[in-house]
Motif scaffolding. Structure first.
Motif, PDB file in Angstrom:
ATOM      1  N   ILE A 183      45.262  25.792  35.854  1.00 17.43           N
ATOM      2  CA  ILE A 183      44.250  27.003  37.274  1.00 17.43           C
ATOM      3  C   ILE A 183      44.477  26.731  38.389  1.00 17.43           C
ATOM      4  CG2 ILE A 183      41.756  27.539  37.704  1.00 17.43           C
ATOM      5  CD1 ILE A 183      40.634  25.923  34.959  1.00 17.43           C
ATOM      6  N   ALA A 184      44.557  25.481  38.750  1.00 23.37           N
ATOM      7  CA  ALA A 184      45.145  25.148  41.067  1.00 23.37           C
ATOM      8  C   ALA A 184      46.647  25.930  40.964  1.00 23.37           C
ATOM      9  CB  ALA A 184      44.616  24.167  41.013  1.00 23.37           C
ATOM     10  N   GLY A 290      33.512  35.957  40.179  1.00 24.58           N
ATOM     11  CA  GLY A 290      33.223  35.265  38.558  1.00 24.58           C
ATOM     12  C   GLY A 290      32.668  34.165  38.518  1.00 24.58           C
ATOM     13  N   ALA A 291      32.714  33.392  39.425  1.00 26.50           N
ATOM     14  CA  ALA A 291      32.501  32.063  39.914  1.00 26.50           C
ATOM     15  C   ALA A 291      31.127  31.860  40.273  1.00 26.50           C
ATOM     16  CB  ALA A 291      33.430  30.859  41.023  1.00 26.50           C
ATOM     17  N   GLY A 292      30.591  33.285  41.539  1.00 28.84           N
ATOM     18  CA  GLY A 292      28.943  33.539  42.431  1.00 28.84           C
ATOM     19  C   GLY A 292      28.050  33.534  41.246  1.00 28.84           C
ATOM     20  N   LEU A 293      28.723  34.593  39.861  1.00 29.74           N
ATOM     21  CA  LEU A 293      27.797  35.026  39.088  1.00 29.74           C
ATOM     22  C   LEU A 293      27.841  33.322  37.816  1.00 29.74           C
ATOM     23  CD1 LEU A 293      29.260  38.125  37.995  1.00 29.74           C
ATOM     24  CD2 LEU A 293      26.581  37.374  39.442  1.00 29.74           C
ATOM     25  N   ALA A 294      28.971  33.145  37.764  1.00 31.15           N
ATOM     26  CA  ALA A 294      28.943  31.663  36.849  1.00 31.15           C
ATOM     27  C   ALA A 294      27.383  30.460  37.681  1.00 31.15           C
ATOM     28  CB  ALA A 294      29.709  30.944  36.509  1.00 31.15           C
ATOM     29  N   THR A 295      27.617  30.840  38.528  1.00 32.38           N
ATOM     30  CA  THR A 295      26.815  29.455  39.163  1.00 32.38           C
ATOM     31  C   THR A 295      25.244  30.040  39.076  1.00 32.38           C
ATOM     32  OG1 THR A 295      28.932  28.885  40.686  1.00 32.38           O
ATOM     33  CG2 THR A 295      26.527  28.261  41.099  1.00 32.38           C
ATOM     34  N   THR A 296      24.893  30.831  39.915  1.00 39.40           N
ATOM     35  CA  THR A 296      23.864  31.477  39.680  1.00 39.40           C
ATOM     36  C   THR A 296      23.175  31.541  38.444  1.00 39.40           C
ATOM     37  OG1 THR A 296      24.131  33.490  41.577  1.00 39.40           O
ATOM     38  CG2 THR A 296      22.860  33.772  40.043  1.00 39.40           C
ATOM     39  N   PHE A 331      34.125  37.131  33.948  1.00 37.21           N
ATOM     40  CA  PHE A 331      34.942  37.771  35.207  1.00 37.21           C
ATOM     41  C   PHE A 331      36.378  36.695  35.169  1.00 37.21           C
ATOM     42  CE2 PHE A 331      31.860  40.401  36.846  1.00 37.21           C
ATOM     43  CZ  PHE A 331      32.369  41.949  37.883  1.00 37.21           C
ATOM     44  N   LEU A 332      35.740  35.459  35.002  1.00 38.00           N
ATOM     45  CA  LEU A 332      36.392  34.255  35.052  1.00 38.00           C
ATOM     46  C   LEU A 332      38.119  34.974  34.180  1.00 38.00           C
ATOM     47  CD1 LEU A 332      34.882  31.704  35.914  1.00 38.00           C
ATOM     48  CD2 LEU A 332      36.018  32.287  37.726  1.00 38.00           C
ATOM     49  N   LEU A 333      37.535  35.131  33.268  1.00 36.67           N
ATOM     50  CA  LEU A 333      38.547  34.930  32.259  1.00 36.67           C
ATOM     51  C   LEU A 333      39.885  36.595  33.005  1.00 36.67           C
ATOM     52  CD1 LEU A 333      36.960  34.558  29.080  1.00 36.67           C
ATOM     53  CD2 LEU A 333      38.319  33.299  29.951  1.00 36.67           C
ATOM     54  N   ASP A 339      46.265  36.077  36.970  1.00 36.29           N
ATOM     55  CA  ASP A 339      46.749  34.962  37.428  1.00 36.29           C
ATOM     56  C   ASP A 339      48.352  35.120  36.508  1.00 36.29           C
ATOM     57  OD1 ASP A 339      47.212  33.577  39.252  1.00 36.29           O
ATOM     58  OD2 ASP A 339      45.678  31.824  39.094  1.00 36.29           O
ATOM     59  N   MET A 340      47.860  34.473  35.398  1.00 32.95           N
ATOM     60  CA  MET A 340      49.067  33.967  34.204  1.00 32.95           C
ATOM     61  C   MET A 340      50.135  35.303  33.928  1.00 32.95           C
ATOM     62  SD  MET A 340      46.974  33.152  30.562  1.00 32.95           S
ATOM     63  CE  MET A 340      45.547  31.706  30.920  1.00 32.95           C
ATOM     64  N   ALA A 341      49.916  36.303  34.065  1.00 33.46           N
ATOM     65  CA  ALA A 341      50.579  37.716  34.610  1.00 33.46           C
ATOM     66  C   ALA A 341      52.123  37.347  35.999  1.00 33.46           C
ATOM     67  CB  ALA A 341      50.100  38.720  34.376  1.00 33.46           C
ATOM     68  N   GLU A 342      51.068  37.033  37.200  1.00 30.71           N
ATOM     69  CA  GLU A 342      51.868  36.795  37.993  1.00 30.71           C
ATOM     70  C   GLU A 342      52.930  35.824  38.117  1.00 30.71           C
ATOM     71  OE1 GLU A 342      51.430  39.042  41.524  1.00 30.71           O
ATOM     72  OE2 GLU A 342      50.322  40.187  39.958  1.00 30.71           O
ATOM     73  N   SER A 343      52.321  35.035  37.495  1.00 25.91           N
ATOM     74  CA  SER A 343      53.874  34.020  37.272  1.00 25.91           C
ATOM     75  C   SER A 343      54.447  33.451  36.339  1.00 25.91           C
ATOM     76  CB  SER A 343      52.395  32.836  37.902  1.00 25.91           C
ATOM     77  OG  SER A 343      52.302  32.931  38.269  1.00 25.91           O
ATOM     78  N   GLU A 344      53.849  34.335  35.380  1.00 26.40           N
ATOM     79  CA  GLU A 344      54.712  34.464  34.477  1.00 26.40           C
ATOM     80  C   GLU A 344      56.505  34.382  34.225  1.00 26.40           C
ATOM     81  OE1 GLU A 344      54.739  36.125  29.677  1.00 26.40           O
ATOM     82  OE2 GLU A 344      53.785  37.724  31.439  1.00 26.40           O
TER      83      GLU A 344
END
Length: 351
Positions: A183-184, A290-296, A331-333, A339-344
């Protein structure tokens, strides 16, 4: 030289008396420079490095100087003055002694600085405890000299014997950090990021912010993030492990939370630098929303639970909680898929 490329080996050593000398003596002939870094050991590691260096120099006394790469003669000492004392090279060995203990990452950084100053084409990291099979080094170097990768790293998790021999807590910790590093860093196909058997090109060493490389055991994870931001190609190479009398100095109860925190900071830095500053991609916003919604949603779930325990009607609150959590996860998915597509195209596996 190896296939026309100059090769350096960075070998960090802390209290490796009884191991480090054998590793130096067994180094392949095609290695042009061995940067042996004593991280202020408390035993006879430094003396053993010097003794092994002299033996290696005597053994290679008939070596044709024309076969050696044209490297800077000071071992990069000008860039290392504040960090270490750099001795004149003994044959192909450059003995370096830290002025203070800096940890595994600090020793790797010192060696990388020296290799970068020397203009080495490819630099391999080899532990001084004898755990790494030196005969496997060409598997790391080939992707670099063939211009198929800028960084190659070993992957021990593909070995069934290694997984069986690894303690359960260590295996679980490795799996967790592997996922967090995916992820990082954005290298989603890369596994076993804690493996320190690696090779990096001279161009990659020049591109990354080497001076700010993490100086704890998570330097491998930190380096992957830096490489991804600069669009460097990574090869994940299947690699066996060698076991002997050595003992790991990592305290996993401290290592896992410390490195996990570093990875969170690096993840946010990568999103900002790669997808907002250097270029723009909506995946950064997907991650943030996504992180904001999940945290909320998690916070709302806690409130709903409290309301339930207090016998207050939770039906509306419960629906809102589920909606927030589902939206956040979605949103996170989406962000991860982008992200996967960008670095594949930056990843390849070598079996």
């Amino acid at each position: 030289m190896y296939r026309g490329a100059s090769i350096g080996v960075v070998m960090p050593a802390y209290d490796e008396e009884g191991f480090v000398g054998d590793v130096i003596r067994e180094m392949p002939d095609y290695v042009d420079r061995i940067y042996a870094i004593d991280d202020r050991s408390t035993d006879g590691t430094w003396d053993e490095i010097l003794e092994a260096a002299r033996e290696d120099a005597d053994a290679n006394a008939g070596r044709d100087a024309a076969d050696d790469a044209p490297l800077v003669t000071d071992g990069g000492a000008s860039a290392l003055t504040a960090r270490a004392s750099v001795r004149d090279s003994i044959g192909r060995v450059v003995p370096i002694q830290h002025r203070e203990n800096r940890g595994a990452g600090g020793a790797i950084k010192t060696g990388y600085l020296a290799a970068r100053a020397d203009g080495v084409d490819a630099t391999v990291t080899v532990d001084a405890d004898g755990q790494m099979d030196l005969s496997q080094m060409p598997r790391l170097l080939d992707p670099l000299v063939e211009n198929e990768a800028d960084y190659a790293k070993g992957n021990r998790l593909l070995s069934r014997e290694y997984r069986a021999a690894m303690p359960r807590f260590r295996f679980v910790g490795n799996a967790i950090l592997s996922f967090l590093t995916k992820i990082a860093s954005g290298y989603w196909k890369t596994m076993d990021p804690q493996n320190g058997y690696t090779a990096i090109s001279g161009d990659a060493l020049k591109a990354i912010d080497l001076e700010n490389l993490y100086e704890y055991y998570g330097y491998c994870n930190d380096l992957l993030v830096k490489l991804n931001v600069h669009g460097m190609r990574v090869a994940d190479v299947a690699m066996p492990a060698v076991y002997g009398d050595e003992e790991s100095s990592i305290t996993y109860s401290e290592y896992i939370p410390k490195v996990s925190t570093m990875l969170l900071r690096n993840f946010l830095w990568r999103l900002k630098t790669k997808y907002l500053v250097l270029d723009f991609h909506p995946l950064a916003l997907f991650y943030l929303v996504g992180a904001g919604l999940a945290t909320t949603g998690v916070f709302a779930a806690a409130v709903t639970l409290f309301a339930t325990l207090a016998t207050v009607g939770p039906s509306v609150q419960g629906s809102t909680t589920v909606l927030l959590l589902v939206a956040g996860i979605a949103f996170l998915l989406f962000a991860m898929v982008f992200d996967m597509a960008e670095s594949e195209h930056l990843e390849r596996q070598v079996r």
